[in-house]
Design a protein around this motif. Structure first.
Motif, PDB file in Angstrom:
ATOM      1  N   VAL A   1       0.774  -1.127  -0.001  1.00 46.75           N
ATOM      2  CA  VAL A   1       0.168   0.019   0.004  1.00 46.75           C
ATOM      3  C   VAL A   1       0.858   1.214   0.107  1.00 46.75           C
ATOM      4  N   ARG A   2       1.862   1.343   0.647  1.00 48.00           N
ATOM      5  CA  ARG A   2       2.834   2.341   0.966  1.00 48.00           C
ATOM      6  C   ARG A   2       3.520   2.727  -0.412  1.00 48.00           C
ATOM      7  N   TYR A   3       4.115   1.692  -1.078  1.00 48.32           N
ATOM      8  CA  TYR A   3       4.633   1.880  -2.334  1.00 48.32           C
ATOM      9  C   TYR A   3       3.609   2.509  -3.448  1.00 48.32           C
ATOM     10  N   LEU A   4       2.292   1.643  -3.560  1.00 47.29           N
ATOM     11  CA  LEU A   4       1.763   1.968  -4.689  1.00 47.29           C
ATOM     12  C   LEU A   4       0.967   3.387  -4.440  1.00 47.29           C
ATOM     13  N   TYR A   5       0.531   3.656  -3.023  1.00 47.54           N
ATOM     14  CA  TYR A   5       0.005   5.006  -2.853  1.00 47.54           C
ATOM     15  C   TYR A   5       0.958   6.131  -3.157  1.00 47.54           C
ATOM     16  N   ASP A   6       2.205   6.150  -2.726  1.00 41.95           N
ATOM     17  CA  ASP A   6       3.271   7.058  -2.825  1.00 41.95           C
ATOM     18  C   ASP A   6       3.716   7.132  -4.262  1.00 41.95           C
ATOM     19  N   ALA A   7       3.700   5.940  -5.195  1.00 36.81           N
ATOM     20  CA  ALA A   7       3.971   6.234  -6.429  1.00 36.81           C
ATOM     21  C   ALA A   7       2.842   6.823  -7.193  1.00 36.81           C
ATOM     22  N   HIS A   8       1.533   6.679  -6.781  1.00 34.77           N
ATOM     23  CA  HIS A   8       0.459   7.239  -7.489  1.00 34.77           C
ATOM     24  C   HIS A   8       0.477   8.773  -7.355  1.00 34.77           C
ATOM     25  N   GLN A   9       0.842   8.981  -6.003  1.00 37.39           N
ATOM     26  CA  GLN A   9       0.775  10.736  -5.614  1.00 37.39           C
ATOM     27  C   GLN A   9       1.959  11.136  -6.464  1.00 37.39           C
ATOM     28  N   ARG A  10       3.183  10.675  -6.481  1.00 37.89           N
ATOM     29  CA  ARG A  10       4.067  11.194  -7.369  1.00 37.89           C
ATOM     30  C   ARG A  10       3.706  11.308  -8.818  1.00 37.89           C
ATOM     31  N   TYR A  11       3.080  10.284  -9.364  1.00 37.80           N
ATOM     32  CA  TYR A  11       2.466  10.354 -10.926  1.00 37.80           C
ATOM     33  C   TYR A  11       1.456  11.695 -10.913  1.00 37.80           C
ATOM     34  N   LEU A  12       0.517  11.681  -9.891  1.00 41.49           N
ATOM     35  CA  LEU A  12      -0.264  12.954  -9.936  1.00 41.49           C
ATOM     36  C   LEU A  12       0.488  14.432  -9.998  1.00 41.49           C
ATOM     37  N   ARG A  13       1.470  14.321  -9.155  1.00 41.28           N
ATOM     38  CA  ARG A  13       2.289  15.828  -8.955  1.00 41.28           C
ATOM     39  C   ARG A  13       3.050  15.903 -10.087  1.00 41.28           C
ATOM     40  N   MET A  14       3.555  14.805 -10.839  1.00 39.41           N
ATOM     41  CA  MET A  14       4.219  15.017 -12.241  1.00 39.41           C
ATOM     42  C   MET A  14       3.237  15.667 -13.363  1.00 39.41           C
ATOM     43  N   LYS A  15       2.049  15.044 -13.189  1.00 33.09           N
ATOM     44  CA  LYS A  15       1.002  15.212 -14.208  1.00 33.09           C
ATOM     45  C   LYS A  15       0.742  16.749 -13.969  1.00 33.09           C
ATOM     46  N   GLN A  16       0.695  17.178 -12.769  1.00 38.46           N
ATOM     47  CA  GLN A  16       0.094  18.479 -12.413  1.00 38.46           C
ATOM     48  C   GLN A  16       1.395  19.553 -13.207  1.00 38.46           C
ATOM     49  N   GLU A  17       2.619  18.848 -12.615  1.00 39.32           N
ATOM     50  CA  GLU A  17       3.939  19.846 -13.274  1.00 39.32           C
ATOM     51  C   GLU A  17       3.649  19.834 -14.612  1.00 39.32           C
ATOM     52  N   VAL A  18       3.285  18.968 -15.331  1.00 40.40           N
ATOM     53  CA  VAL A  18       3.653  18.952 -16.996  1.00 40.40           C
ATOM     54  C   VAL A  18       2.481  19.976 -17.550  1.00 40.40           C
ATOM     55  N   ARG A  19       1.311  19.881 -16.701  1.00 41.30           N
ATOM     56  CA  ARG A  19       0.027  20.755 -17.123  1.00 41.30           C
ATOM     57  C   ARG A  19       0.533  22.330 -16.911  1.00 41.30           C
TER      58      ARG A  19
END
Length: 177
Positions: A119-137
Motif C-alpha cells: 500500500v505504501r509503495y503504490l499510494y506514494d507512487a500514485h501521488q508522485r504520478y499525480l504531482r508530475m502530471k500537474q507539473e506537466v500541465r
C-alpha cells in the motif's frame, strides 16, 4: 507526510474491513471504508481516493466490476487497486485481475506487514504520478505563453545579453593612505 487523498477499503464483511483498517492504520494515511461495490464506486466518484483495497467476491457489484468501471473513466483509470481474495491462488482470477490493470492481488489471510508495504509503495507512487502530471500541465501552460520562436521580442522585453561592466579590483598597493 501523506497527502489528503484517502485509501478506500472495500469488503462486504465487517470483520474483514476492521482487520484491513487495523493493518493499514499505522501508515498514517486517511482511511475510508465501503461495504459494497456500489458504495465503493460512489465514494471514488466523489474524488480524493488515492488507492483501493478491494474484495474480489461481493454480492451485486463485484471487485472486478468496480475495476472495469474505474478503468473506463479518465479521472479514475490510474487509481491503483489491490484486489483481495479468500479463494486462494487461481490462475484465471489472477489473469483477469492483471488484464484489468490491477496493481496487485493479495490472498487471505492477509499478512499485515506485506499489505502495508504494498500500500505504501503504490499510494506514494500514485501521488508522485499525480504531482508530475500537474507539473506537466503547468509547464505546458507556460510554454503556450511564450512567443513563437521566429517572432522577435519588442525592445523593452528583450533580454539584455551584454556583459555587465567589471568593477575594478583594488589591490593593497593601489590604496593610498
Amino acid at each position: 507526510m501523506p497527502s489528503d487523498a484517502k485509501i478506500l477499503i472495500v469488503d462486504d464483511h465487517e470483520e474483514t474491513l476492521y482487520a484491513l483498517e487495523s493493518a493499514l492504520a499505522p501508515l498514517g494515511y486517511r482511511l475510508a471504508r465501503a461495504s459494497s461495490g456500489d458504495a465503493a464506486l460512489k465514494e471514488v466518484l466523489r474524488g480524493q481516493v488515492g488507492l483501493l483495497v478491494l474484495d474480489v467476491h461481493m454480492p451485486d457489484v463485484s471487485g472486478f466490476d468496480v475495476v472495469r468501471y474505474l478503468r473506463r473513466l479518465e479521472q479514475t483509470q490510474h487509481i491503483p487497486v489491490i484486489l483481495v481474495t479468500g479463494f486462494g491462488p487461481d490462475a484465471e482470477l489472477t489473469t483477469t485481475a492483471f488484464r484489468l490493470g490491477v496493481a496487485d492481488l493479495v490472498m487471505k489471510p492477509i499478512d499485515p506487514w506485506a499489505l502495508r508495504t504494498k500500500v505504501r509503495y503504490l499510494y506514494d507512487a500514485h501521488q508522485r504520478y499525480l504531482r508530475m502530471k500537474q507539473e506537466v500541465r503547468e509547464l505546458r501552460s507556460l510554454v503556450k505563453e511564450l512567443p513563437p520562436p521566429n517572432q522577435t521580442l519588442e525592445p523593452e522585453t528583450r533580454l539584455d545579453t551584454r556583459v555587465p561592466p567589471q568593477r575594478p579590483v583594488l589591490r593593497e598597493h593601489d590604496q593610498t593612505a
